[in-house]
Structures are given as structure tokens and as C-alpha cells.
Enzyme design. Structure first.
Site, PDB file in Angstrom:
ATOM      1  N   VAL A  30       0.817  -1.204   0.000  1.00 19.46           N
ATOM      2  CA  VAL A  30       0.000   0.000   0.000  1.00 19.46           C
ATOM      3  C   VAL A  30       0.857   1.263   0.000  1.00 19.46           C
ATOM      4  CG1 VAL A  30      -0.277   0.225   2.495  1.00 19.46           C
ATOM      5  CG2 VAL A  30      -2.034   1.115   0.970  1.00 19.46           C
ATOM      6  N   CYS A  31       1.989   1.165   0.604  1.00 17.10           N
ATOM      7  CA  CYS A  31       2.801   2.359   0.742  1.00 17.10           C
ATOM      8  C   CYS A  31       3.214   2.964  -0.589  1.00 17.10           C
ATOM      9  CB  CYS A  31       4.023   2.072   1.598  1.00 17.10           C
ATOM     10  SG  CYS A  31       3.564   1.666   3.294  1.00 17.10           S
ATOM     11  N   PRO A  32       3.645   2.197  -1.565  1.00 14.38           N
ATOM     12  CA  PRO A  32       4.102   2.811  -2.805  1.00 14.38           C
ATOM     13  C   PRO A  32       3.040   3.707  -3.434  1.00 14.38           C
ATOM     14  CG  PRO A  32       4.553   0.460  -2.818  1.00 14.38           C
ATOM     15  CD  PRO A  32       3.752   0.742  -1.604  1.00 14.38           C
ATOM     16  N   GLU A  51       0.944   5.633  -2.062  1.00 14.99           N
ATOM     17  CA  GLU A  51       0.996   6.953  -1.452  1.00 14.99           C
ATOM     18  C   GLU A  51       2.222   7.717  -1.922  1.00 14.99           C
ATOM     19  OE1 GLU A  51      -1.525   6.971   2.565  1.00 14.99           O
ATOM     20  OE2 GLU A  51       0.591   6.505   2.827  1.00 14.99           O
TER      21      GLU A  51
END
Lengths: 197, 197, 197, 197, 197, 197, 197, 197, 197, 197
Positions: free
Chosen positions: G50-52, G54
Site C-alpha cells: 500500500v505504501c508505494p 501513497e
């Protein structure tokens, strides 16, 4: 711990005289500045019946104390106003009319607390309120102090509430101590001025 | 704080009598178990010159105290052995031969410390060694205690080192307190048995 | 912790000599200012029966100690007055007449406390009164200290109450230590002056 | 505070004997369980020159100690291995070959610390690292303890590093204490078995 | 916390060399003032059987360490006297005759405590006596430290008691660290001088 | 204080394997429950250049460790996700593809803190905010632990950041310790399996 | 307590940029010295899925933030090396290739601790070892801070782990705050630049 | 420390509704017992001009929140009486007539203190009086909390005083969290219901 | 902190009535057991001139208070004996002859201390003696308390020393509170019984 | 402890006047700098029904207070904005339109806390969170203070929540105190200006 051999506490205390004047009296300074011995006697309460006889007895012996360079001071924890009312009450009515030496009015107990002569017991702390509650009336026993011209206590005695004092014994103690001061001699038992030691 | 109105401390102390016996004496228990009053008097040191006169004076009055249901006990911080040596020294040589009442030998100062009558001052702690050093000889003033049959102190008095005591004043105090016990009356100043209060 | 290898405590203590003079004696300063060794021996009490033999034995050997530049000092917790009375009691009566070295009168136990040689046990604190009570007579064991000219302790020994000391062993220790000081040699077991090390 | 009059510390310590056995020795239990007196002597270090003479001297007197129901134990802070190496070194090479009594190997200083006989001074705490640093070699002085059959210490003595001990003095002390145990008599100065007290 | 990346402790420790000289050695100052690396290795006890092989192995490699500008120092908690006795014991008798590098004699454990390599466990405080008692022999594990010319530790390792060390591994580590110092390159696993990194 | 001779800390730590599984690994329990020795090696950071060589070197020696009943575990403070990304990076790109032993992901530093191997220095407390700030990257040095089947640490070593480890030395240590376990013999310096001790 | 209305903490933190440079970044000083607003956003871990999104979303909006005089900074507790590896991983492989704003590498958690955004719970102290153990991975929640040109925080928000952020909402907040700065007007609910307030 | 991921505080707070009823509202229990999400928003003060727009905006979106099983609660530190007066003031006069969701009246600041959202600074203690004085108005910032059906906080945000909130962003966050709850999928940046994640 | 809304302190205090009886009075229990309201008023000292007018004024209004089910109690810190002497002094002589309500004699200040109405200031602790010294006479201000039948205080007021009280205002307050009790209505400003609220 | 006879606390508090101006008001400085007496009255909450009657009653008497050189100040813990809304609400609607004296807005309770007049009870500390929770609404009782031109409090009174005040009694107290100031005479009970004392 006993005060004997030590300086009397250095404290100003309210006092009343027979003229109705309220003033501050510091026993230690009084002795040292005037170069006099002092007999300080405490009694429990004004307007009781045994106390007046002691106050009158010290008044009657005032001349003898003066001859011995000794001031007499009475003391209780009543207010100066109450002392004055009692001084204005006739002897026949249980008053102390005629007393001319000063009376300490130690209402805030500054001096009596330091001397440890209040009938306070069972001090307890209320965790909830932060207050301290005590048993006892917070008045003094019949304590007597003899102080010399340097402010050093040379006798202290405490009698239980109902025991009156013997004025002549204090005259004897003043004489004996003066003898020690003048002659450098120790005073043996039952010594009295003019008798063989 | 004054001991007057409170129980005398409950402590066993070494004592010596004129027979050379060493025994434990507990003033509080002695008064209560025997139902007697006790006059306990402290003096600074054995083998000094003013002290013997007091010890002889109390011996001379022993009959009067016995009549008043009162035991006499002397006390110093010397050892029982020293008391015994002094008891075996003739009066003419500064000894107390002839004294028959017991003498406390409070060498460990358990009782004298609790009464606060030792001439100790200027206590200081040595951070480096953890020891305590004091000034003064660690001997007692001339303190006197009158204890009743319940173990309650009804008089305490302390005289400076060189001031001998007046034995008859203690007889008067015993009489006055007995009067209060019997009559429920307060004793006014200068009261003496047989005289008008 | 042992005092050996450390400076003797720096304290003034009351002392009595055979002339009846009371004076202050500081063992550490005495050794250093006079450039002498000191043998300090403690005994429990004056006017007991085993102690005099030790005091007489040290007196008898005083000449030997003097030859070795060594002062002898006795010590107990009795008062100077009691020491003087004992010094004036004939040997036949259990006294120490004839003793000429000084005796410490450590009534306030300043020095004995620091040396840790008092028979005090079971110290307990009374929460109610804030006083401390102990078991034991508060007198010393038979402790002996040898101090050199710099004030350093080079021997300490403590005997239980009933065990008298051997004076000649202390002469041997002084000799051995002097040998070390002069020759820089260690003294082996059973070394004695004049014998092969 | 002196150990005299008190129980010896109750501690297991490593020990080595002349057979090369390592075992635990508890001086207090040894005395009480075997019903023997114990002489425990400490020396600073193995493989030094003054120490062997003491170890040989105690060995030579072992028969005399046995006659007096007394065990001899030596002690230092060296390891059991080092003790064994020294026991296997000939006397002529500075060894202690021939010693048959056990040697404590107090490498963790549990016992020596409790006795307070280590030459440690100037302990200081490093705030940054939380470590303690000391001066001194952390070895013992020449301390000697005599313990009776109940485990009570009746003599302790400490000599400075270079001062060897006198074995016969310890025999005298054992005799004197035994005399007290058997006769209930105090032993005066210079007392020796068979001589007049 | 690991010492790696930090300065070695700054402490003087007693040391012995093969000439029998006792001297103070400060590892940190030695490294910095002489501009040398130091290999410091600890072993548990003198006069045991596994230790000599390590001491001889480091002696055998001394030339290799010297080529790498590296001093070798051995260390245990035995005394200098014991080190000297061991240095004078032939290899065939379990001795270390022939060892020429210095040996620390950390009898007071100042350095070993700070390094945290003593086999002490179960430290407990005796409330009654104020003493600390421990389990374990209070000797060190086989710990090794590599210190650079700035006094920084670049390797520390500790082996359990029975595990001897591998001298060549320390030579490899010194080489690798020197490579880093000179080339600024990191040394990968299994790196050895002369082999491809 | 060294962990050698003590149990390895009992802690669950996140771990990642080459299958991409995240699981909890407790070194102490792993050793004891599986009856295996464990070699645990820490490296500073994933995705750096010196570290992969060590990880590959341990991988290459995995068969040798298995023969010796020894598990290999790697460890850093990077997350399991980062470990997995690195495991999926080809060796030519600086990755560790091919490594099959588990890697601890001690992101919360629970274990590394307890081992004391983090490069944290100069911890300081902000009075105003109550926060703690440190210097250093909060990653580990190259620390290695050898743990036996009981969970006891028998070797610990720490290398400064740039110094890679020598895998064969750990094989030697495992062999030596196994020899001690089986033969009860101490392993001398430079001991290797099959060579004469 | 909220940071809104207060200065952002004054701390240097390691950072990595897309050129592979490691440098120190101090958010407070960056804002004040450059006279820029800063949007600082934290994400839990590198190399997760999920981080990428953002990180790419903030990259896509970088031009809009620049127009508004606002710098964008990303942050996690991974190391700079890991950031660089991720920056070099193609977007299709879950990497963040193409991100040009700097990333904080707060491995020592100095900043994240002070902000109180780590998922640490159940901190417990081990009395025996003195270590602290925690639950949680010790990584951050999705926290976002908007800081103005004076270093004052004007918005802080924290999303639970699985909730991605809405970049346009932060642009709205920057616009609104700028409006307040320029017009001195409060911005009502749902205010957007160009729409009626 | 952030509340995200933790339970909302369990506290009863006074509340007022549009019927003029005063009642207790416990956000945590409300969410759990009713199985609803809750949006709790704080504003600084009643009867100011920016606040009503936020209150009206949440009122306008009430239907959208209801569709998402979400209750809306407003909150300030004004009294219930003041809330009621404002609820009865027409929108045109700056009132909030028409608002139907409940308003917390946290006059004792029990909840706002625990959330750490009061504008209190520079707390100082008056030694003399024992009182605490603060700067700031003791009202709250614009803080918003999203709580799920278990009482867990999944978003918290704080805006500086003059910055109004964006109601649609909270709807987006509720949608995203619900998506995570239902699908178990993480929601990437800028995710919106119905759009591609 | 104010006593209003709280229970009056639960304390027995000495009291005196016009018959000369001394008894204990507990204000809280008196109110609750008798089901009456109580007006308790404090004045500084007996035998002063302003105080009698207040005491006479409350006496004159006693019938009005009785009609309202309210007891009147006076109080000062003088002793019961002093109260009795004053009660026996004619009004013309400054006395309070004719007063029939009881007077508290709070000599130990247990109650006045808890109410915080003593004129004590500048309390200071003597480190040397452990005593506390104060300024002020340790008498009370003119404080008034209204207590209801449950013992709850519903009014407290304190006037500075020279300001006499207005008896009718207290009648008004009793009426108003009774009105609240009976009607459940709040009493507005200037409310008086029989007038429109 | 009562504030009577002491200086009013020296604190700046927010205030609102009928012009809608917010300003700081310091009661102590106001009295001293303007040379005026101040009547400060506290009421529980704005927008309640009993309070307005008191506010109107003080407004009606404002001329009388001005004649007596006395300022009137009202106070509650509501915000200045709420005061202004109430000042703009017509009397018929429960508002206080027409009030011209200033109103303190003690939202941070700095002054009310110091006066001890908040209805806070049962303060409890949450060990887990470090927060303090209280019972009660945290609003004030009906407390009134009269302060003279020197800032000294000469009357304080507190009424329970439902009891309105009597404005004329405060005028009487101001008159009486002024009489004392001018005439130096004490004011007896029921004294009123123009009536015989």
C-alpha cells in the site's frame, strides 16, 4: 531534652500588665538586657480556682524576689483581654486584682509549644482534609523556669495540673545559684542561705 | 515534651544495692506492682563532692518517704561496680557508706536518653566514617521524678549541675499529691500538709 | 573494617593521671607531635577484679616500653573522678595505686564508638518516642591498639571480656615493627628481637 | 564493629588440602559440628617470602593445637590451584611443602569482605559506567581469629602487612579461654597455663 | 553493552614481566602513547592445565604480532607473585617458563569488573551485615580484546571456560582491520591478507 | 556483563525465510526444543555491500554446520519485508538470493537491546518533552553467538562495523565445544578437530 | 498533547534522496531557513504494497505543492540503504522508482518517538536484566504534518495502518492556511480556494 | 502518543440535544452498544463565527453519515445551557438552529484533557499557594476522531484554530475503513469508493 | 476550598452554657440528630468591646431563629472558664450576661484550624529545634456558617476583624434556603420571604 | 484558608464588557491603581434563570456602589463570546441586556481555582494514562469578595447554588468598612450608616 544549661528560647510574646497595656515581652532579652534573673511560671487557665492562689503567692513574695535581683513573670495561653478582665476581678470573686507583675498571653502557643508543656496528646493527621486534630485542652501544665542574667536556664520544674507550687523553694534555688555564681562553690542538698552548706 | 501526666518509660535498668547485688529495676513496674509512689533522683557522677550530700540527705529522709508509701531510688550513669565501691567508701572519705536505697547504673544510657537529661550537645555526624561525635560528658543533670502508684509522673524537675536539691520540697509534693488523690481537691500554692490550703 | 594500615581517629578524649589532673588527650596528635609509638589498651570497667592485674602488668613493663620510645595509655568508659578514686585505692583493696600512665575517661563513648569495641547489641528504635534502646552494658571489650610515630595503626587485637592480655607479646610486636621501620625487612613468624628472623 | 562475642560468619568457602582436593569449608559449622576450637589465620599472598615462615610455624605447632582440641586453618585470596602449586613447592624454594592443615581459597572475597580485612581503600563510583574502582591489592592483612566450640569469636587480631605472628601467644589464648570455660574464672594479664594467675 | 567502537577503559593495572618486575600497565595509554595495536587476552587462573597452552601459543606467535605492530598482553586475577612463580615453573611442570610478554595481575578486579567478564552470579545483599555475597570463583572467562592505535576496541570475544582460543584468527583480524585502516575498504567474510576479498 | 555461561535471552522475534513466510523465532526455545546448537550472527543493515558476503559465506558452510547439529540464523534490525526484498535480489545486484536459513527482523530491537550490540551512544533526556534522543544509527555491530543444546552461550564475539567474520573459526569453536561435551576435556589453544590437542 | 500551534521538534534525521546521497535533514530548520511550508508524511515500511501508492501519489502532486511554496518529505524507520534499494526498484515490481522528494531514514526513531506515532505498546521493564521489551513492530502509523514557514504545525493527522491518504485534502489545507496567512480570515468548513468561503 | 489503533477513552460526558435535554454520553460505549461508527468533532467555542459553518456542514451531511452507519457528535467546553442558547439562535444571527446531532458540554475538560487537545501552555506551579496557573484559553483545537464499532480510533486529525474542516474527506475515510473491514484490503492513496483503488 | 455544598466537619468541641456546664458539642451531629438548621458564628475574643454587641444581637433574634427551626451557637478559642466568667459579667461592664445559647470553647483550635479561619500567617519551621512559630494571635475572624438538617453547609461568610455582622441577613438566608427546600425553586437576588421573588 | 485580611490574588483574567471588547482585568491592580473598592461576584453559568436576576440587581444598585467609590465586577467560567451573546439577549428572553459592568471570562479557571470556589469533587488520577478526572461541572458557587483600595479582602461569602444574594447587605458592608477606615472604630452587629452603632 531538658533546657537546663541552655539558653531560654528567643521569642517575643504578647503580655499584659496591671495598667491594661499590651506589649511584647522576650524573656531571654529581658534577662540579658536588664542583667536580671527571671522566674517564669505557667498556669493552666485564667478564671479557675487554684491558679489565683499561686498568682497571689508570687505577688506576696515579689519583694523577696526583687531583693534577689529577680523579675517574676506569669504566663498562660489566655488572651491579653482575658488577663485584663481577671486583673480587674476582685480576689474575693476569684480574681487576681493586685497582681503587678506582667502576664504572658501566649495565645498562639509559640513559646509553650517550644517548651513542650502543653497538655496535647494523640495528634492525628486527617489524610482527606490535611488537618491535624489533637486531644487535650491545649493549655499548659504548671511549669516553672529560673533563668540567669545570661539567659541560661538553671532550673526547670513541671507539676501536674492540680499541684500548686511552693514559692519559698524558688527563693532557695535563686539563693543557691547566686551562691554558686559568687563563690564558685557547689551547693549541696538542702542548702539554704545562711545555713551551713 | 514534658513527661508530667504521662506514664514513666517502661525500661529495665541495671541497679546495685548496699549488699553488692546487681539486679534489674523497672521503675514503672516497681510502682505499679508494689502500689507505691517512687521518687527517682539523678546525680551526675559517683566519687564527686556535692553528690554525696544529696545521697545522704535522701537517706536521712528515708523514713519520712516510707511513711508516705514512697520508695527512693538514686541513679547515675556509673557502673554497678563503681556504685558498690562508693557504697563501701566511708562518708568521711567522700563515700556514701550507709545508703540503703538502690542505685540505678544506667551505663548504656537507655533511660537517661529517653528522659532527655544527659549533658550532650553539638551532636555531629562524620560522613566519612558514619560515626557520631558529641560534646559534653554524657552524664545527667540533677533531675528528679515523682511517680504515682499508676506509674504516672506528677512532678519533674531539673537542676543545673551545681545546684543541690531540697528534700523537704519533695515530701511536700508527695503530701500534696496524696491530698489530691484522697480528697479530690486541688492544692493551692504553698500548700503543706496540716496547714490550711 | 580494620584500622590497621590507617590513621588512628583524630579525637580529643578526657583523661586522668595519677596527680588527679583532668586533661584532654588526642592519641593521634600525641603520637605525631611527640614522635612516639603508643600502646592504647581498653578494659571494661574500673573497680573489677581482672582489670587491675592488667593495669599493674602494663605499669610493671613501663620501663621496657619507654626504652622502645613507646607511651602506654589505658582507657575505659568510666569518668575521670572514678579513675581517680581507683588510682587512690590500694592494690590490696583491688585498686590501682601506683599506676603512672594516663587513663582515658571516654564517658561519652566518642572514641569507643568509632573503634567499634562497645558491647552493644540489638539496637532498636522506638517509633513512638524516637528513642534508641540497646542491649549490653555499653562498656568496651579488651581491645589493644599499637600506633606508630605517624599515627598509623600497625596492630589491633580484641579479647573477649574474661581474657587478660600478655604484655610481652606487645613488646615483641613493637620490636618487630621497629625492625621493619629500621631495616625495611619483613618480620617472619615468631620473630623476636635478638633471635634470628 | 568487632566480631568478638559474636558468631563467626556462616559462609562456605573453597579450600584446598595437601592431597590436592578442592572442597567447601564453613568455619562456623566446622567448629560447631566437630565440637572443636578453630584458629583461622589469614596471610596476604601465596608465593611471597614472609608468609611461608608463618605457615611453617603453625605447621610446627599443629600437635600443640591438637592437644587443645583446636583446628588450624590458613587462608588467603589466592585460588585453590595456586595453593596446590605452593604446597608442591619445596620449602627451600619458598614453598610450603609439608603443610597439612587446609587453606581457604577465598577468591571471591566473600569471607574476607565480611571480616573487613582487605586492603581496599578509596572506593569510587564511576557515574558514567556504573563501575566501582578501588585502590589497594584486594588482599588481606595478617588477621587471626580464635573461635570456640559454639562458633563464638573470643579473639581477633590484625597485624600490618610486614609483621609476622607469634604462634605461642595463640596457644596461650586458647589455654586461657579453656581455663575460663572450665573454671569459670577470669584470666588476668600475662596468665599462662600452669603459672599462677 | 559492547565495548566495540568505544575507547578501552582508562585504568592502571598491576603487571609482572619475566624479569620479575612489578609495574603499572594502562592498556589504553600503552596503545596510544606507543602507537601500537594491543591484543589483550584473559585466562581464568594460573597453575591450571589448559591455560598454559594458550600462553605458549601466544608466545610462539609473538613475532607475527610484532610484524603487525601489535603488542600481546596476558591477564588474570592472580597476583604478580603468583605470575612470577608460574613464569619460573618449567613448561614440563605445567609452567609458562619462556613467556616474555607482560601479564596483568588484576587482583582487585578493577579492570575485569569493568569489562564484565568475571564469573560472578547471584549477587545478594545481607541486610543484617551490609555485606555482599556472590556465587562463582570471581575469575575471568577467556576474553580477548583487540585495540587499535587510538585505543578503540575493534574486536571483543569471550569463550566459555574450557574453550581454548585460535591465535591465527586474531592475526587475521589484525590484518583485516589494518587493511580497513589503510585502504578504507570493508573486509568481507573470510577475508585474509593476500587472498581476494 | 558477558552472556557466556548464561542462558540466551528468552524472547520471540519476528523472522523471515526464503519462502516469504513471516514467523516468530525464539532462539532459546529453538535450541532446547530441537536439541540443536545455534549460530546466531548479526549484521548491520540489509542492502549494503559487505554484508552479503557474510550471508553467502554462512550459506556456503551450511552443510558443515548441519553435520555438526548446528542451525544458522542471521539477524538485523530491518523489517521482514525488507529481508524478503533482499532475498529476492540477485547476488549480482548485491542481493542474497539463495540464502535458505532464517533471518531475524528485530525492528523493535527487543533482542538487540538486551544483547547490548546496538551502535547507540550519547543517550540524552529532554526534560521539557520527556523524550530520549540518541546518537548512532540504532543498528547492530557484527556480533556472533554460539548457543548449545541447553541454551547456554559458549562463545560471543563482536567485530567492529567494517570487519567481516571468518566462518571456519566458528566451525572450529563448535567442534571444540562438542569435544568438551563428549570427552569432558578442555580444549587448548589452536585446538582443531583431528589435530592433536 | 497535540503539536498543533507549537514548533515542530528541532532534530537532525538521516535522509536519502534519489541520487543515493545520505544527508541530515532538520524539518524545522528546513522550513524556517528556506521560508517554505513542509508536508511531512510517514508510512510504516518500505517494500510493502500500500505504501508505494501513497509515495507515487505525492510524487504526482509535487508540482502542485511547489506552486504553493511547499516541500514534500516522506519518512519511515527503514535505513537509507533500504530507501535507496526501493528507489531503484521499478514501480511494476512494487518499487518507488521516480520519486524525487527526500525520504527520512529514522532508524534510531529519535523523531518518531518524539511525535508519538510508533506502534509500540505494552512496554515492560525486566527487573532482572534492566532491559525494556515492547510489543508492536516499532514502525510508524500513517501520520502527516503540515508545517508553516515559521516551523509551526498547523495540521496533524494520523490514519490507521491500512488507510491511505488523500493528497488533495492536504493541498486544500495548505491553500486554506495560506488564505488565513494572507487575508487574516478564518476558513470555514469545506472551504476551497476559488470557491466562496 | 497517538490514539490511533487504541480504544477511545471510556468517559461519561455531559451532552445537550436540540430538545434541550441534558444527558450523559459515553462515546466508547455508544459505539460499541449501538454497533455504530462515530465521528466526533471538536470546535473551540460556541457563539463564534467560523464554528457555525462547520456545525451546519456536518448537519447537511448527516444523511450521508447515517447511510454509512455513522453517528455524528459535536463537542466543545461550553456548558449545556450555552449549547441550548446557541441551538435556539437563528443561523442568520450566528446561531446553529437546525442542528440535530448531540453536542458534548465538556465543562470540566475531563475528555479534552485526556485527548490532549486544549490550547493550554506554560503551566506553572505557585509554590506559595499550591495553585497552578496556565496560559491559553483552555478551549480545544479543531480535533476530529473517527471511531469504529469496536471503539477503536482509526483516524485522528487536528487543525489549527482558524482552519475549517472538509466534511467529504471524513466520508472518504469512513468508506475506506469500511472497505478494509469488509474486503480485508488495504486502501491506497486517494482511494475513493467506486473509483479504482 | 469552600465548605459550601459539603458536610460540616465531624468534630466534638468543648462548649459552655449559661448554667456553667461544660459539655461536648458536635455541630454536624447536633444538626442531623435534632433535625435542625444551625447558625454557627465565630468571634475573635471574649472580653473585647465589639464582640458583645454581636452576641447580644444574636440573643435578641433567638426567637426568630427558633421559629425557623434554627439553633444558634457562638464560638471563640477562649476557654470554657473564660466564657463562664464573661457570661457572669453584666452587659454594662462589657459582659454578655443574658446570653442563653451555647458557646464553643475551641482552645485546641481543632475546629477553627479545619475551617481555616484563624489569623495565622508566616508559619515558619525552626530547623534547629523542630518547632513551628507563627505570626498572628491565633484567634478567629468573624466567620459564620449556615448548616442544614443534613449537615450540609449552605452559606459561609467571613468578615474582617472590625466588621460586625447583620443578623437579619442570616434570617433572610435561612428563609431563602427553606424556600428552596420546600418549593424546589431557586431564590433570585434580593429574595425575601413574603416578597415576590 | 480564608482570604480575609490578605491580598487578593494577583492575576490577569479575560473580561468582556457591553461594547463587545475583550480585555485583561486584574482585580488586585484595578483596586490599587484606581484607588477603588471592588465588589467581585461569581455566578455559576450564563444562560440560566436565577443568575440574570442577580446580574440585574447589581446593575440596578450600580449608582449606590459608585457613590461609595466601589466598582462592581461579575464573573463566571464562560467564554467572552458567550458573555457577549448573553449581553445581547433581551432581559425578557433570559438575557442580561443592559448590564454595563465588566464580566470576567475565566475559561481557564486560573482565578476560580485559586479562590477554591469550583464545584469539583472526587479528583482521581488515572495511573495508566496520567490523566486527572473529576466530578462536578467545574463551574463556581455564588461567591462574593469585597476588596479595599489596598487590595485587601475584607469580606468573603459563598452561597450554595440555588441561593441568590442580597445586594443591600453588600452596601452595608462597604459602608461599615468605610466607617472603620475613616473613624478607626469597630462596627458592631447590625451597624448601618446613619443608625447608632
Amino acid at each position: 531534652m531538658t533546657l537546663v544549661g541552655k539558653q531560654f528560647p528567643n521569642l517575643d510574646v504578647n503580655a499584659m500588665n496591671d495598667m491594661g497595656d499590651t506589649f511584647k515581652l522576650n524573656i531571654l532579652e529581658e534577662a540579658k538586657s536588664k542583667g536580671k534573673k527571671i522566674l517564669l511560671f505557667w498556669y493552666p487557665k485564667d478564671f479557675t480556682f487554684v491558679c489565683p492562689t499561686e498568682l497571689h503567692a508570687f505577688q506576696a513574695a515579689l519583694g523577696e524576689f526583687e531583693k534577689r535581683n529577680t523579675l517574676v513573670v506569669g504566663a498562660s495561653c489566655d488572651s491579653a483581654e482575658v488577663h485584663f478582665a481577671w486583673l480587674n476581678t476582685a480576689k474575693d470573686n476569684g480574681g487576681i486584682e493586685g497582681v503587678t507583675y506582667p502576664l504572658l498571653a501566649d495565645t498562639n502557643r509559640n513559646l509553650a509549644s517550644r517548651l513542650g508543656i502543653l497538655d496535647l496528646t494523640n495528634e492525628r493527621y486527617d489524610e482527606e482534609t490535611g488537618d491535624i486534630t489533637v486531644d487535650g485542652d491545649n493549655v499548659t501544665y504548671r511549669a516553672t523556669y529560673l533563668i540567669d542574667e545570661e539567659g541560661t536556664v538553671f532550673h526547670e520544674g513541671v507539676n501536674h495540673m492540680p499541684l500548686g507550687r511552693n514559692v519559698s523553694e524558688f527563693l532557695r534555688l535563686v539563693d543557691a545559684y547566686t551562691h554558686v555564681q559568687e563563690k564558685g562553690e557547689v551547693c549541696p542538698a538542702n542548702w539554704e542561705e545562711g545555713k551551713d552548706a
